[in-house]
Motif scaffolding. Structure first.
Motif, PDB file in Angstrom:
ATOM      1  N   THR A  48      -2.052  -4.817   7.421  1.00 40.41           N
ATOM      2  CA  THR A  48      -3.361  -4.744   6.750  1.00 40.41           C
ATOM      3  C   THR A  48      -4.364  -5.748   7.292  1.00 40.41           C
ATOM      4  OG1 THR A  48      -2.473  -6.140   4.993  1.00 40.41           O
ATOM      5  CG2 THR A  48      -2.445  -3.767   4.641  1.00 40.41           C
ATOM      6  N   PHE A  80      -5.421   2.196   1.115  1.00 38.76           N
ATOM      7  CA  PHE A  80      -5.909   1.055   1.879  1.00 38.76           C
ATOM      8  C   PHE A  80      -7.228   1.387   2.577  1.00 38.76           C
ATOM      9  CE2 PHE A  80      -6.159  -1.828   5.551  1.00 38.76           C
ATOM     10  CZ  PHE A  80      -6.245  -3.003   4.842  1.00 38.76           C
ATOM     11  N   GLN A 107      -9.710   0.709   0.244  1.00 43.09           N
ATOM     12  CA  GLN A 107      -9.874  -0.730   0.123  1.00 43.09           C
ATOM     13  C   GLN A 107     -10.797  -1.256   1.233  1.00 43.09           C
ATOM     14  OE1 GLN A 107      -8.941  -2.707  -2.197  1.00 43.09           O
ATOM     15  NE2 GLN A 107      -9.304  -4.712  -1.224  1.00 43.09           N
ATOM     16  N   TRP A 112       0.820  -1.179   0.000  1.00 46.49           N
ATOM     17  CA  TRP A 112       0.000   0.000   0.000  1.00 46.49           C
ATOM     18  C   TRP A 112       0.868   1.248   0.000  1.00 46.49           C
ATOM     19  CZ3 TRP A 112      -4.722  -0.943  -1.446  1.00 46.49           C
ATOM     20  CH2 TRP A 112      -5.197  -2.264  -1.320  1.00 46.49           C
TER      21      TRP A 112
END
Ligand SMILES: [Zn+2]
Ligand SMILES: [Zn+2]
Ligand SMILES: [Zn+2]
Ligand SMILES: [Zn+2]
Lengths: 296, 296, 296, 296
Positions: free
Chosen positions: B143, B172, B175, A196
């Motif tokens: 993550t 992210f 995401q 990321w």
């Protein structure tokens, strides 16, 4: 738009791509040969990592690096060698040992990371300017370690390429430059699209490019399906470019690539846009690099 | 330019500021009182960490959090409580134990980080969307752990504020939204100027703002001397704002601040630009937050 | 953020605002007095047009300009005088005489436009760097005429402010600089939000600012309801600022402004953001301007 | 990056290029043939102006347009016809008759400008959304005339391409859309690098693209030596593209081009970047255009 650009072939990396694409070179011999083939196809620079010939995974064995470098240097094809100094930076989260990382965690000290560069004296090396999530793992490169590594690189005379996965890495790369830890005109590499890190698109290159020092050069690449479009976009924005199986394993959707094919395709894109490639010798002269045999 | 903005007072944080500015609140009582004073000065939201009353350093003790929250809830001043869920994320590099971190390393699991939020049910909490160098240490937020934490936050009904220290964190956060792990319209917080995250300037806010989902809200702040200028710039760009001793300890060069003074100054800047502040009750209604007593 | 900024009061302009706001000064005496009041309120520069005392419309009468300038110079309030050299540039489309313009068309030659500047030798003047639609009319400023005018301004020793209504005007302003027609470090004025020029927002200032020469200074303003927000945004981006009834007649929604009130409000916004104003004398020294009495 | 793009061949324009490059088509027959050759080389759209066969200069003669259109329609090569509606918009500054323009001034009314489009009903036409300096002359397109012209275009069923020479033109194009004067999803054409309009570079496309309506399509081109690089850059940014002798007369430095060669080269650049071209029939279906024979 006739400036010459440097094209790097990042031939293997250290990721888990070996099982996904049989063309990813693994042994020192395979890696050297793929670098040489890439140079024949037009690459100015070969960026190499070593892999463990048995597992295909990352290798920190200096002899693997030595064999790669020797084979390239002994070939009749000229190419600038760029060795990773990213080394062991993988931290694998573990709920059981949260502070120590789980199986596969591989964190080297700055001295250890620098070893292949310091011993083999390639013309160039990378320097990853920060920590970040990298998929589900964490790539670790703490700032004081980077200062130590930059100092070692500077002492070695090797030209570092300041890899920036995100804008904060770029800020720290600027800080290294400001602290006098980077010799000569700095070279930045924007590594884009990594999960990321920063996005792989033109606006991001433009943003980052506007924030490097005036005497700096930049290169950029995108990973995966953005690798090839980013070649053209980067060069049209005045940057150097990079392709190779380290960052992308497909030539087009569903078609596995070789390094030579990716270099071929990049060259074709650049030529169709009237952009010429720099030779290794031209790059060596422009950037005052070490000599190919290790600086003598 | 008459939209109302939410002003967060980040009253204490967990940094080593206690010795630098005696106004940084340390005990639960001090933290609650500073939150209340900030609310009286105009803050919509109080963002709190707990500190160890003895050392002044970070505390993970749920009773410290409970006392802070109870004291604020029992006061007659309305303010939205926003508890950090950043928790233990500090990894201190060590050359001796590179993979495990050195003294002071403090890495909690997702469940541990979520505990104060899950037990006390504040109306809001933060969620730090990635790992990065943070000065010489590494802030770690892998993550998959974030996915687990986001799920816990969603189940609790608490509104998360998606903290982005750099553009990859924002990717992210997007995401997480795409994976359905964030309830309702997402709120982003751009945390700018941190060494080594994204820069604190207008171009960076503009870049980041252009990359959040259409139904998202954003806030931004700068640290240190950029804190106060960023208040005005962010609000004029349509974002919510944040000040407080967590991010900046000076009112002006050489003058140590209190939280109330920073809130006062931010309100003054906003008012002089014709920008009104949202009350806690207005925010609660607009964003469908839990009730102040913990959601009953 | 403690750089001093120059604040221009554009006190009257030449638009059809006289009937919309009785505070718009019309006679030379009124215009001079409003300039003086603006200076007392904190303006560094008074930007003036002359109006016909009978009609309230535009005046090209040198005696009107002379009276304005004399009154300001004779007052005890110091302020830098900036006279428009936009002059007659209004082309009113007419279906009957498409090539000649309709009633109200008022196109002066470069020499005519330059006359008030050349005769009265104010410290500064404007120079509108291109043509554009301006509401339903066309503002006409052809390039070769601009080259002639720039030459006259340069010979006079007056400092021109290169007004850019859009990005193409900025490109031509850069061209004037490149051709050596602008003395010393150039000053740009981004005139934003005009229908139909560039938008009044932060991204546009940032875009334009990135395209002026390195030794250039910039100022920016927005018209109408964007005037006051743009003051803060511009100053925080490092630019000089402008307010006044030429560009905006309201203090807030529904409340007609005076020039002094607009200057007051701008000063308040700047001060609340810790930004100080430059005095006329400081500006004179920094930019090496003519002396206030006309250069002797 | 596999979206199909529309490639326009702007085969002749109305500029003074005829003496500079003998390949610029002049007679209706030459213009039609060059359009057909361009289509064979891959162009989706042929954008045409008429020229006076005797002088090589601009022609407003409807019969010239009719012959061009008839010849293209009667050929066996399919191509979308896009007729300029820029018409007479040239104002040549004159110091003697400043308000009326000098010799060569050629300003038509909206009805006159619309005539070739209204009578011949091509599938597309251009609409220049504002006035600007264009070299030493002024291109005049006042806003109320544009509203009238847009209305006529809408009534005709022809698809307009909203040409924007600068960001203010784009703002006015948005205004036309907001006023309901543009049917269906609007198409914008960013005409870049014109002296003195917006710059031809990636940042400018990115800026402009971020400001069109969500349901809008865009195309962009650069003039002169930026024409070919902009083809690749625009397509990689998601836009449609344009080449041709109207905007650029060189294939490479010192080598005069033909339209077919420029189309060939553009196709080569796009193909090398894995970008496919849209056929006229695909474009017709996607954008719901009139039928090639004039809408019956
Ligand atoms: Zn690598
Ligand atoms: Zn916090
Ligand atoms: Zn003016
Ligand atoms: Zn045309």
């Amino acid at each position: 738009m006739t400036n010459k650009v440097m094209l790097t072939a990042a031939v293997t990396g250290a990721g888990d791509t070996v099982e996904k694409n049989p063309n990813v070179p693994v042994t020192p011999k395979e890696i050297a040969e793929s670098a040489i083939e890439s140079a024949k196809a037009g690459a100015t620079i070969a960026h190499v990592h070593a892999r463990d010939p048995k597992t295909g995974g990352i290798s920190h064995n200096i002899e693997h690096y030595r064999e790669i470098v020797d084979r390239i240097r002994e070939s009749e094809t000229d190419v600038i060698i760029n060795i990773t100094s990213g080394g062991g930076g993988d931290f694998i989260p573990s709920l059981d040992t949260p502070a120590a990382g789980g199986e596969g965690t591989d964190i080297q000290t700055p001295k250890e990371r620098h070893k292949p560069v310091g011993e083999l004296l390639p013309e160039m090396c990378t320097l990853d300017c920060g920590s970040t999530n990298f998929g589900n793992m964490i790539y670790m490169s703490p700032t004081d370690w980077l200062r130590e590594q930059a100092t070692l690189v500077k002492q070695s005379g090797v030209k570092p390429e300041l890899e920036c996965f995100d804008t904060g890495h770029l800020r720290f790369a600027n800080q290294l430059v400001a602290e006098g830890l980077i010799a000569d005109d700095p070279m930045y590499q924007f590594c884009l699209g990594i999960p990321w890190g920063a996005e792989a698109d033109v606006e991001t290159i433009s943003y980052m490019k506007s924030r490097i020092p005036e005497n700096a050069y930049f290169s950029a690449f995108g990973i995966g399906r953005m690798q090839l479009p980013m070649v053209t976009q980067t060069a049209l924005l005045g940057g150097n470019v990079r392709v190779g199986l380290e960052d992308n394993i497909f030539l087009k959707k569903g078609v596995l690539a070789t390094n030579e094919q990716l270099v071929d395709q990049a060259v074709k894109q650049l030529h169709s846009n009237n952009i010429e490639l720099m030779t290794p010798q031209e790059a060596r002269e422009q950037f005052n690099l070490l000599q190919p045999n290790g600086g003598n």
